[in-house]
Design a protein around this motif. Structure first.
Motif, PDB file in Angstrom:
ATOM      1  N   GLN A 327       0.785  -1.247   0.000  1.00 52.29           N
ATOM      2  CA  GLN A 327       0.000   0.000   0.000  1.00 52.29           C
ATOM      3  C   GLN A 327       0.814   1.293   0.000  1.00 52.29           C
ATOM      4  OE1 GLN A 327      -2.574  -0.561  -1.127  1.00 52.29           O
ATOM      5  NE2 GLN A 327      -3.409  -2.487  -0.327  1.00 52.29           N
ATOM      6  N   GLY A 328       2.042   1.257   0.481  1.00 55.48           N
ATOM      7  CA  GLY A 328       2.863   2.464   0.373  1.00 55.48           C
ATOM      8  C   GLY A 328       3.156   2.823  -1.073  1.00 55.48           C
ATOM      9  N   VAL A 329       2.921   1.863  -1.972  1.00 47.29           N
ATOM     10  CA  VAL A 329       3.007   2.127  -3.414  1.00 47.29           C
ATOM     11  C   VAL A 329       1.599   2.306  -3.982  1.00 47.29           C
ATOM     12  CG1 VAL A 329       3.718   1.193  -5.655  1.00 47.29           C
ATOM     13  CG2 VAL A 329       5.139   0.812  -3.632  1.00 47.29           C
ATOM     14  N   TYR A 330       0.725   1.321  -3.722  1.00 53.10           N
ATOM     15  CA  TYR A 330      -0.574   1.273  -4.402  1.00 53.10           C
ATOM     16  C   TYR A 330      -1.504   2.421  -4.008  1.00 53.10           C
ATOM     17  CZ  TYR A 330       0.707  -3.680  -5.106  1.00 53.10           C
ATOM     18  OH  TYR A 330       1.335  -4.850  -5.415  1.00 53.10           O
ATOM     19  N   GLN A 331      -1.349   2.917  -2.763  1.00 50.92           N
ATOM     20  CA  GLN A 331      -2.262   3.979  -2.293  1.00 50.92           C
ATOM     21  C   GLN A 331      -1.553   5.318  -2.245  1.00 50.92           C
ATOM     22  OE1 GLN A 331      -3.443   2.390   1.492  1.00 50.92           O
ATOM     23  NE2 GLN A 331      -5.040   1.095   0.622  1.00 50.92           N
ATOM     24  N   SER A 332      -0.414   5.393  -2.934  1.00 51.93           N
ATOM     25  CA  SER A 332       0.335   6.641  -2.911  1.00 51.93           C
ATOM     26  C   SER A 332       0.392   7.212  -4.325  1.00 51.93           C
ATOM     27  CB  SER A 332       1.733   6.369  -2.343  1.00 51.93           C
ATOM     28  OG  SER A 332       2.345   7.576  -1.958  1.00 51.93           O
ATOM     29  N   MET A 333       1.118   8.299  -4.486  1.00 50.49           N
ATOM     30  CA  MET A 333       1.179   8.957  -5.802  1.00 50.49           C
ATOM     31  C   MET A 333       1.749   8.030  -6.864  1.00 50.49           C
ATOM     32  SD  MET A 333       0.000  11.759  -6.587  1.00 50.49           S
ATOM     33  CE  MET A 333       0.758  12.420  -8.063  1.00 50.49           C
ATOM     34  N   GLN A 334       1.253   8.167  -8.079  1.00 55.93           N
ATOM     35  CA  GLN A 334       1.775   7.461  -9.247  1.00 55.93           C
ATOM     36  C   GLN A 334       1.886   5.967  -8.964  1.00 55.93           C
ATOM     37  OE1 GLN A 334       5.181  10.459  -9.608  1.00 55.93           O
ATOM     38  NE2 GLN A 334       4.491  10.260 -11.724  1.00 55.93           N
ATOM     39  N   ALA A 335       0.800   5.424  -8.442  1.00 62.40           N
ATOM     40  CA  ALA A 335       0.806   4.072  -7.908  1.00 62.40           C
ATOM     41  C   ALA A 335       1.208   3.038  -8.959  1.00 62.40           C
ATOM     42  CB  ALA A 335      -0.571   3.744  -7.349  1.00 62.40           C
ATOM     43  N   THR A 336       0.468   2.978 -10.052  1.00 59.99           N
ATOM     44  CA  THR A 336       0.752   1.946 -11.048  1.00 59.99           C
ATOM     45  C   THR A 336       2.156   2.148 -11.628  1.00 59.99           C
ATOM     46  OG1 THR A 336      -1.588   1.871 -11.586  1.00 59.99           O
ATOM     47  CG2 THR A 336      -0.095   0.828 -13.149  1.00 59.99           C
ATOM     48  N   ALA A 337       2.493   3.397 -11.906  1.00 54.92           N
ATOM     49  CA  ALA A 337       3.805   3.673 -12.498  1.00 54.92           C
ATOM     50  C   ALA A 337       4.924   3.227 -11.564  1.00 54.92           C
ATOM     51  CB  ALA A 337       3.925   5.162 -12.823  1.00 54.92           C
ATOM     52  N   ALA A 338       4.761   3.467 -10.263  1.00 49.90           N
ATOM     53  CA  ALA A 338       5.812   3.085  -9.307  1.00 49.90           C
ATOM     54  C   ALA A 338       5.885   1.562  -9.178  1.00 49.90           C
ATOM     55  CB  ALA A 338       5.555   3.729  -7.950  1.00 49.90           C
ATOM     56  N   ALA A 339       4.704   0.908  -9.162  1.00 50.17           N
ATOM     57  CA  ALA A 339       4.695  -0.556  -9.065  1.00 50.17           C
ATOM     58  C   ALA A 339       5.374  -1.169 -10.297  1.00 50.17           C
ATOM     59  CB  ALA A 339       3.260  -1.061  -8.931  1.00 50.17           C
ATOM     60  N   VAL A 340       5.146  -0.550 -11.440  1.00 45.00           N
ATOM     61  CA  VAL A 340       5.750  -1.038 -12.687  1.00 45.00           C
ATOM     62  C   VAL A 340       7.282  -0.922 -12.645  1.00 45.00           C
ATOM     63  CG1 VAL A 340       6.015  -0.340 -15.110  1.00 45.00           C
ATOM     64  CG2 VAL A 340       3.741  -0.787 -14.189  1.00 45.00           C
ATOM     65  N   GLN A 341       7.782   0.071 -11.934  1.00 43.45           N
ATOM     66  CA  GLN A 341       9.250   0.200 -11.840  1.00 43.45           C
ATOM     67  C   GLN A 341       9.877  -1.015 -11.164  1.00 43.45           C
ATOM     68  OE1 GLN A 341      10.883   2.579 -13.537  1.00 43.45           O
ATOM     69  NE2 GLN A 341       8.755   2.970 -14.089  1.00 43.45           N
ATOM     70  N   ILE A 342       9.103  -1.631 -10.270  1.00 41.11           N
ATOM     71  CA  ILE A 342       9.623  -2.845  -9.611  1.00 41.11           C
ATOM     72  C   ILE A 342       9.673  -3.987 -10.622  1.00 41.11           C
ATOM     73  CG2 ILE A 342       9.176  -4.513  -7.766  1.00 41.11           C
ATOM     74  CD1 ILE A 342       7.840  -2.066  -6.294  1.00 41.11           C
TER      75      ILE A 342
END
Ligand SMILES: Nc1nc2c(c(=O)[nH]1)N[C@H]1C(S)=C(S)[C@@H](COP(=O)(O)OP(=O)(O)OC[C@H]3O[C@@H](n4cnc5c(=O)[nH]c(N)nc54)[C@H](O)[C@@H]3O)O[C@H]1N2
Ligand SMILES: Nc1nc2c(c(=O)[nH]1)N[C@H]1C(S)=C(S)[C@@H](COP(=O)(O)OP(=O)(O)OC[C@H]3O[C@@H](n4cnc5c(=O)[nH]c(N)nc54)[C@H](O)[C@@H]3O)O[C@H]1N2
Ligand code: SF4
Ligand SMILES: [Mo]
Length: 767
Positions: A327-342
Motif C-alpha cells: 500500500q505504500g506504493v498502491y495507495q500513494s502517488m503514481q501508484a501503477t507507475a511506481a509498481a511497474v518500476q519494480i
C-alpha cells in the motif's frame, strides 16, 4: 486448552534459521480439545496460511496451522491464532432486517429477498439495469464472486460492479497487466527460501503478513542470510531489520525507483541479452530514468544519495532477488507507475521466472485475487479483456447469453465512480457485500451523505452490525469463514479449499446461497430459456466446476483441480491443468509473457493520464509475448502541506487488527493488545507543538477532524500516521476514523484511492 505460544507478546515466534527448506512449526490455540479438525485456510490476510479448524459439539474451539501447507508449514500469526472467536460473537447478525419507518426491523428471508427483487424490477423498468450497482469484497469465496459476476454481467447486464479490492490491490493487477499482459504473480513463496536479497517497497510485511515475515526472519537467522532493502517513510518493524532503509517523503516512490534504475543501468548491472530477447521499451525507459541522479533524488525525496547508492548496489549485484510492493506504493502517488518500476527492475536484471527470483505485486485481502479472477470487480472473468470481442464471445458461450448482454462498450465502472454515481443519483440501488465502506472509503463525510440519500436503496450483506449496515435499507446476515465451503487463492497463486466446520448462527446464509436465490427469484435466463444459474448451480462445488470451464486455456487455469484434489493436499498453485497436474511454481519461465494481442487482459494505458489504448492502438505495439518496460516522470501529489495544513498525514495498519475490526475487535486478546487509535508524531514535531505521549491531539484536514491520543517517535519529521482500523461500532462519540481526513483522489490507471497522503494540521487539546 492448548496455546503453543503467546503470539500477542511474541508476534513471529521462535527462530528456526534455515536456507533451502523452511522447517515445520505447528502453532495451535484451542480453548477445549476438539472432537475433530476441519481443513481450511486463514482469511485474515493475503498470505492464506493453511489452517485446521478445531470443532467440538458444533462450535469452533480453536485453530492450528497445517504442517503440510506450503505457505506456512504450520505457523500462524496473532490474527490467525486469535481471530476465530469472532464467529461466535453474541452480536452476530442472525436474521434479515428491513428498514420500516426509518428503523431496521427483523424480517423473514422471503420478505427481504422479495423486497430486493421488487426494487430491482422497478428500477430496471424505470431506469434500466444501469441504475443498479454492486460493491463487493476481497473476503468472500471464489464460487461466490463467480456467481455474482454472472448475475451482474449476464443476468442484469450492469457495468457497475467492483470490489473493495479497488482500495486494496487494483494497482497490483494494473501493474501486472501493464508489464506482463495479464494479472498473476510471477513468483512462488519458495523463492524466499533461497533468495540473496529482498526489496520491500511501501510494504510493512512484519505487521501485515506476519508468517511470511517469519520466513524471512528465519532466513536472516540461518546460513547465507539475504540482504534487505526497505523503502518506507516510517521506521516500521520491517524497516528495523533492513540492511538499507530508505525513508523517502510520502508520494515520492517514482523518483526513488527511477533513481535506483538509473544507478543499475549506469553500473552495467543489467542483463542486455534478456532485455533484447524478452522486453520492449528499454531506450525510452532509460531516457526517463536518466534524469534522476542520486543528488536530484535526494533533493526531492530526502533519501541521502549515498544510501540510494548502497541500495542500488545490493539490488544490482544479488544473483537472486524477491521484491514486493504494497500500500505504500498502491495507495500513494503514481501508484501503477511506481509498481511497474519494480517489474522493470526484475526485467532489466533478467530476474524473473526462475527459483529465487520473484515479484510480488502483493495482495492484501485473503481472497482479493479471486475477486479479480472471477470478474466481480472491474475485470472480466479469467483475465479476459473487455475490449476483445473474442473474449466477450467466449463468456457469452459459457453463460448462454448474447454477447451484447455483457456490458463491454467501455471499461467496467470502478468503485470510486460507482460511489460518485450514487452521489449524483444515477445509481439507485447499491448492493454492498463483505465490506464496510463507512469506515474504509476516503472522505467519510461525503460517503455518509451519499449513503443517506433518500433515492438510494442500499443492501448490506455482512455478518456483524457495522457502521455500514446501520444505514442500509435491507440487511442480509451472512455466513462467514468456517460456516460455509469454498475456495480462495493467496498471493502466490496457491488455491486452498476451506470446508464448512460449523453451522452459521440463526438464519445467516452463505453469500453463495443469497446470490443464487436472487438469481432464481429474478428469473434470469439464458438465450435458450434455461435458468442462468439455478439448474446446474446447487452447490459451491457446482460453481467451482463451472469456474474451471471458464478458466480453461487462460493463464489462471484451474481445470486440473477439484474439491477432492484440494482436500487431499494442502494448496495447489494455478495454472493447474493436464500439462501441470500438480500446479505451477513460476510463471514466465520461458521469458514469454501474456502480452500477445489475443491473450492480453488490457490494451494498456497512458501511464501518466490513464487514457486506455484501443485494439487498433495495440496492433501497432503488440510485443507478441515480450514484456513492456515503461516509465514516467515525477508528478507532485494532489494535496501538499501548506501554511494552513503544514503536515503530511499517512494512514495504514497495525499488526493486531484487521481493517475495520469487525472480527479482530471482537477478539479480546487482539483488542486488548491495540484498544484504540492514535496519532504518531516525530519527536521534533511533538516538541514543537508541546505534545507528549498520551496527550489528546486534534488532527484536521480540509475534509474533517479527528481526536487521537499522541504516540511520539519512529516517524519522519513533518509526517503523522493514523491507523485506519478504528470506526464507531464499538465506540461511538469521539471522531477517530482516519478516513474522516483522507482525500478523494485516485491513480489514473488503477483507480485506487490515495490513502497515503493528505495535508493536515494538529493541535493539542487540553483535557
Ligand atoms: N495486521 C494486519 N495485516 C493485514 C491487514 C490488516 O488490516 N492488519 N490488511 C491486509 C490488507 S487488505 C492489506 S492491503 C495489507 C496492507 O499491508 P501494507 O501495505 O504493508 O500496510 P499499510 O500499513 O497500509 O502500508 C504499508 C506502509 O506504507 C508506508 N507508506 C506510506 N506512504 C508511503 C509512500 O509514499 N511510499 C512508500 N514507499 N511507503 C509509504 C507506510 O508507512 C506503511 O508502513 O495488509 C494485509 N494484512
Ligand atoms: N485510510 C485508509 N483507508 C483504507 C486503507 C488504508 O490503508 N488507509 N486500506 C484500504 C484497503 S487496502 C482495504 S482492503 C479496505 C478494507 O476495508 P473493508 O473491506 O471495508 O474492511 P473490512 O473490515 O475487512 O470489511 C469487510 C466486511 O466484510 C464482513 N465479512 C467478512 N467475511 C464475510 C463473508 O464471508 N461474507 C460477507 N457478506 N461479509 C463478510 C466483515 O464483517 C466486514 O464488515 O480498506 C481500505 N481503506
Ligand atoms: S499471516 Fe495472514 S494468513 Fe497467516 S495467520 Fe496471519 S493473518 Fe492469517
Ligand atoms: Mo487491502
Amino acid at each position: 486448552m492448548t496455546e503453543t505460544r503467546d503470539s500477542i507478546k511474541d508476534i513471529w515466534g521462535p527462530r528456526t534459521g534455515y536456507t533451502g527448506q523452511w522447517p515445520v512449526r505447528v502453532d495451535e490455540q484451542t480453548t477445549e480439545t476438539p472432537d475433530h479438525w476441519v481443513q481450511s485456510a486463514c482469511v485474515l490476510c493475503s498470505n492464506g496460511c493453511g489452517i485446521d479448524i478445531g470443532v467440538k459439539d458444533g462450535r469452533i474451539v480453536g485453530v492450528r496451522g497445517r504442517a503440510v501447507d506450503r505457505t506456512n508449514y504450520g505457523r500462524l500469526g496473532p490474527k490467525g491464532l486469535n481471530g476465530w472467536v469472532a464467529n461466535q460473537s453474541p452480536d452476530r447478525l442472525t436474521k434479515p432486517q428491513i428498514r420500516r419507518n426509518g428503523k431496521l426491523e427483523d424480517a423473514t428471508w422471503d420478505e427481504a429477498m422479495e423486497l430486493i427483487v421488487s426494487k430491482s424490477k422497478q428500477i430496471i423498468k424505470e431506469h434500466t439495469s444501469g441504475a443498479i450497482g454492486f460493491y463487493t469484497s476481497g473476503q468472500m469465496f471464489l464460487e461466490e464472486y463467480y456467481a455474482l459476476a454472472i448475475i451482474g454481467k449476464a443476468g442484469l447486464g450492469t457495468p457497475h460492479m467492483d470490489g473493495n479490492t479497488r482500495l486494496c490491490t487494483a494497482t497490483a493487477a494494473a501493474a501486472l497487466k501493464v508489464s506482463f499482459g495479464t494479472d498473476g504473480q510471477p513468483g512462488s513463496y519458495t523463492d524466499l527460501d533461497t533468495t540473496e536479497a529482498v526489496l520491500l517497497v511501501g510494504h510493512n510485511m512484519a505487521s501485515q503478513q506476519t508468517v511470511l515475515w517469519a520466513r524471512i526472519l528465519d532466513r536472516l537467522a540461518g546460513p547465507n542470510p539475504p540482504k534487505l532493502v526497505v523503502i518506507d517513510p516510517r521506521l516500521t518493524f520491517t524497516a528495523e531489520k533492513a540492511t538499507v532503509h530508505l525513508a523517502p517523503r510520502v508520494g515520492t516512490n517514482i523518483p526513488v525507483m527511477n533513481g535506483l534504475l538509473r544507478l543499475l543501468i549506469e553500473a552495467g548491472h543489467i542483463d542486455p541479452a534478456y532485455i533484447a530477447a524478452h522486453t520492449v521499451g528499454f531506450e525510452e525507459l532509460k531516457k526517463i530514468v536518466d534524469k534522476w541522479t542520486p543528488e536530484r533524488v535526494e533533493r526531492l525525496t530526502g533519501v541521502p544519495a549515498d544510501k540510494l547508492r548502497e541500495a542500488a548496489n545490493i539490488l544490482g549485484t544479488c544473483k537472486t532477488l524477491v521484491s514486493t510492493a504494497l500500500q505504500g506504493v498502491y495507495q500513494s502517488m503514481q501508484a501503477t507507475a511506481a509498481a511497474v518500476q519494480i517489474n522493470n527492475l526484475h526485467l532489466l536484471r533478467g530476474l524473473i521466472g526462475k527459483p529465487g527470483a520473484g515479484i510480488y505485486q502483493m495482495n492484501g485481502q485473503p481472497t482479493s485475487q479471486n475477486t479479480r479472477e472471477c470478474g466481480a470487480d472491474g475485470d472480466l472473468p479469467a483475465f479476459r479483456n473487455w475490449g476483445n470481442p473474442d473474449h466477450i464471445q467466449q463468456l457469452a458461450d459459457l453463460w448462454n447469453v448474447h454477447p451484447d448482454q455483457i456490458p463491454h462498450w467501455s471499461p467496467p465502472t470502478h468503485a470510486m465512480q460507482i460511489w460518485r454515481y450514487c452521489e449524483t443519483g444515477s445509481i439507485k440501488m447499491l448492493w454492498i457485500s463483505g465490506t464496510n465502506p463507512l469506515v474504509s472509503l476516503p472522505d467519510l463525510d461525503r460517503v455518509r451523505k451519499t449513503i443517506e440519500k433518500e433515492d438510494l436503496f442500499v443492501i448490506a450483506q455482512d455478518a456483524f452490525p457495522t457502521e455500514t449496515t446501520k444505514y442500509a435499507d435491507v440487511v442480509l446476515p451472512a455466513a462467514i469463514w468456517g460456516e460455509k465451503t469454498g475456495c480462495f487463492t493467496n498471493v502466490d497463486r496457491t488455491v486452498h479449499i476451506s470446508h464448512k466446520a460449523i453451522d452459521p448462527p440463526g438464519e445467516a446464509r452463505s453469500d453463495f446461497d443469497i446470490f443464487v436465490d436472487y438469481s432464481r427469484r429474478m428469473d434470469f435466463r439464458g438465450q435458450d430459456g434455461s435458468p442462468l444459474l439455478t439448474s446446474t448451480w446447487q452447490t459451491t462445488e457446482d460453481a467451482f466446476e463451472a469456474w474451471k470451464k471458464c478458466t480453461k486455456g487462460r493463464p489462471c487455469d484451474y481445470t486440473g483441480m477439484s474439491y477432492a484434489k484440494l482436500s487431499e493436499g494442502s494448496g495447489i498453485q494455478w495454472p493447474c491443468n493436464e500439462a501441470h497436474p500438480d500446479g505451477t511454481e513460476h510463471l514466465y519461465t520461458d521469458g514469454v509473457f501474456n502480452t500477445q494481442i489475443d491473450n492480453c487482459e488490457a490494451y494498456g494505458h497512458d501511464l501518466e493520464t490513464g487514457a486506455p489504448h484501443t485494439h487498433d492502438d495495440y496492433k501497432l505495439i503488440d510485443p507478441k509475448g515480450k514484456a513492456f518496460l515503461k516509465g514516467v516522470d515525477y508528478e507532485v501529489p494532489h494535496e501538499v502541506p501548506d501554511e494552513a495544513y503544514p503536515l503530511w498525514l499517512t494512514t495504514g495498519r497495525l499488526v493486531y487488527h484487521f481493517h475495520t475490526r469487525t472480527k479482530t475487535g471482537r477478539s479480546k486478546a487482539l483488542n486488548d493488545a491495540a484498544p484504540d487509535s492514535y496519532v504518531q508524531l516525530a519527536t521534533e514535531d511533538a516538541a514543537r507543538y508541546g505534545i507528549v505521549d498520551g496527550d489528546m491531539v486534534e488532527v484536521t484536514s480540509r475534509r474533517g477532524r479527528v481526536l487521537e491520543p499522541a504516540r511520539v517517535g519512529d516517524i519522519e519529521p513533518g509526517l503523522v500516521f493514523i491507523p485506519f482500523h478504528y470506526g464507531y461500532w464499538d465506540k461511538p462519540g469521539r471522531p477517530r476514523a482516519a478516513n474522516e481526513l483522507t482525500i478523494t483522489e485516485w491513480d489514473p490507471v488503477s483507480k485506487q484511492p490515495h490513502y497515503k497522503y493528505a495535508a493536515v494540521r494538529i493541535r493539542k487539546v487540553l483535557a
